[in-house]
Design an enzyme around this catalytic site. Sequence first.
Site, PDB file in Angstrom:
ATOM      1  N   HIS A 242       1.027  -1.246   0.122  1.00 24.53           N
ATOM      2  CA  HIS A 242      -0.395   0.047   0.087  1.00 24.53           C
ATOM      3  C   HIS A 242       0.976   1.269  -0.250  1.00 24.53           C
ATOM      4  CE1 HIS A 242      -3.303  -2.546   0.712  1.00 24.53           C
ATOM      5  NE2 HIS A 242      -3.413  -3.392   1.831  1.00 24.53           N
TER       6      HIS A 242
HETATM    7  O1  RIB Z   1      -5.057  -0.336   4.188  1.00 24.78           O
HETATM    8  C1  RIB Z   1      -3.811   0.187   3.780  1.00 24.78           C
HETATM    9  C2  RIB Z   1      -3.083   0.912   5.109  1.00 24.78           C
HETATM   10  O2  RIB Z   1      -3.617   0.648   6.802  1.00 24.78           O
HETATM   11  C3  RIB Z   1      -1.665   0.475   5.404  1.00 24.78           C
HETATM   12  O3  RIB Z   1      -1.590   2.559   5.258  1.00 24.78           O
HETATM   13  C4  RIB Z   1      -1.562  -0.090   6.152  1.00 24.78           C
HETATM   14  O4  RIB Z   1       0.078   0.905   6.318  1.00 24.78           O
HETATM   15  C5  RIB Z   1      -2.190   0.366   6.491  1.00 24.78           C
HETATM   16  O5  RIB Z   1      -1.730   1.468   8.310  1.00 24.78           O
END
Ligand code: RIB
Length: 312
Positions: A242
């Site tokens: 992500h």
């Molecule tokens: O949904 C994904 C996000 O939530 C990313 O930033 C992961 O690190 C968590 O913080």
Amino acid sequence: MTAKIIIDTDPGQDDAVAILLALAAPDAIEVLGITAVAGNVPLNLTQKNARIICELAGRPDIPVFAGCDRPLAHPLVTAEHVHGKTGLDGIALPDPRMPLQDTHGVDFIIATLRAHSAGTITLCPLGPLTNIATAFRTAPDIVARVKEIVLMGGAYFEVGNITPAAEFNIYVDPEAADIVFKSGVPLTVMPLDVTHKVLTTRSRMTAIRAIGSPVAHAVAAWTDFFERFDMAKYGQEGAPLHDPCVIAYLLAPHLFTGRHINVEIETTSSLTRGMTVADWWGVTDRPKTAVFMGDVDAQGFYDLLTGCLARY
Ligand code: RIB
Ligand code: CA
């Protein structure tokens, strides 16, 4: 032109890869500081993890600050089920020797935006938006001084990952997200719609492992740990990486495509709390508030990431 950024983060293995990516490109990105926020794990761990990552990168000079330890209006929700008890499960790295800064992370954000020329600093939130929203509420004068915000959060076609309707970062602090999304600051959003397209497939991880450095070993070990949850959940090869999408956008914006649309945050419904209501099809005349990314050149992303990690 070097981008001057503040990374606001809740490490988190994917946050760690994002920070390593940013620090691997000092010619293009100057990290002015890292502010930790409660999210994946509590603040005492996210601030410690941010320092562990800086030391792994050989950058104990990067100032790390502790920010807010809870969301604006809800009890903290964490994600140890994904990231493990420490938030950086997968490899045991030494405790940090570099100090945590005494200044509160929110005060650092405010002071830094006031000290630099308006329109020169980019905020890169990788977790819940509590620190950013608190800074905006505490010092409204800084809002107009922000060049842009590039954040990881939200979802539309990909729907939610912590509830059927909401992505984790927005769900944890929807009130904070509402403040940020309504702030008027130029906003670029990396939702699950793109992060779920940059999967840690075997061939991609083989290329990263082949670098053979301690940094590459750590990234591979973190990935081995955190991908197990998403692979079981989504049944795909690999897991979404992500947060590095935020930094990759700064380095290679051409890898991403999206639309400038209205995006608003659900803050009242218990059923859909934290949903990013994205007017992707332009069915309303609501003001356009964000560039909401919808697609990414996934292999281009991994070629960039692998090339940068190989610089360590
Ligand atoms: O949904 C994904 C996000 O939530 C990313 O930033 C992961 O690190 C968590 O913080
Ligand atoms: Ca994160």
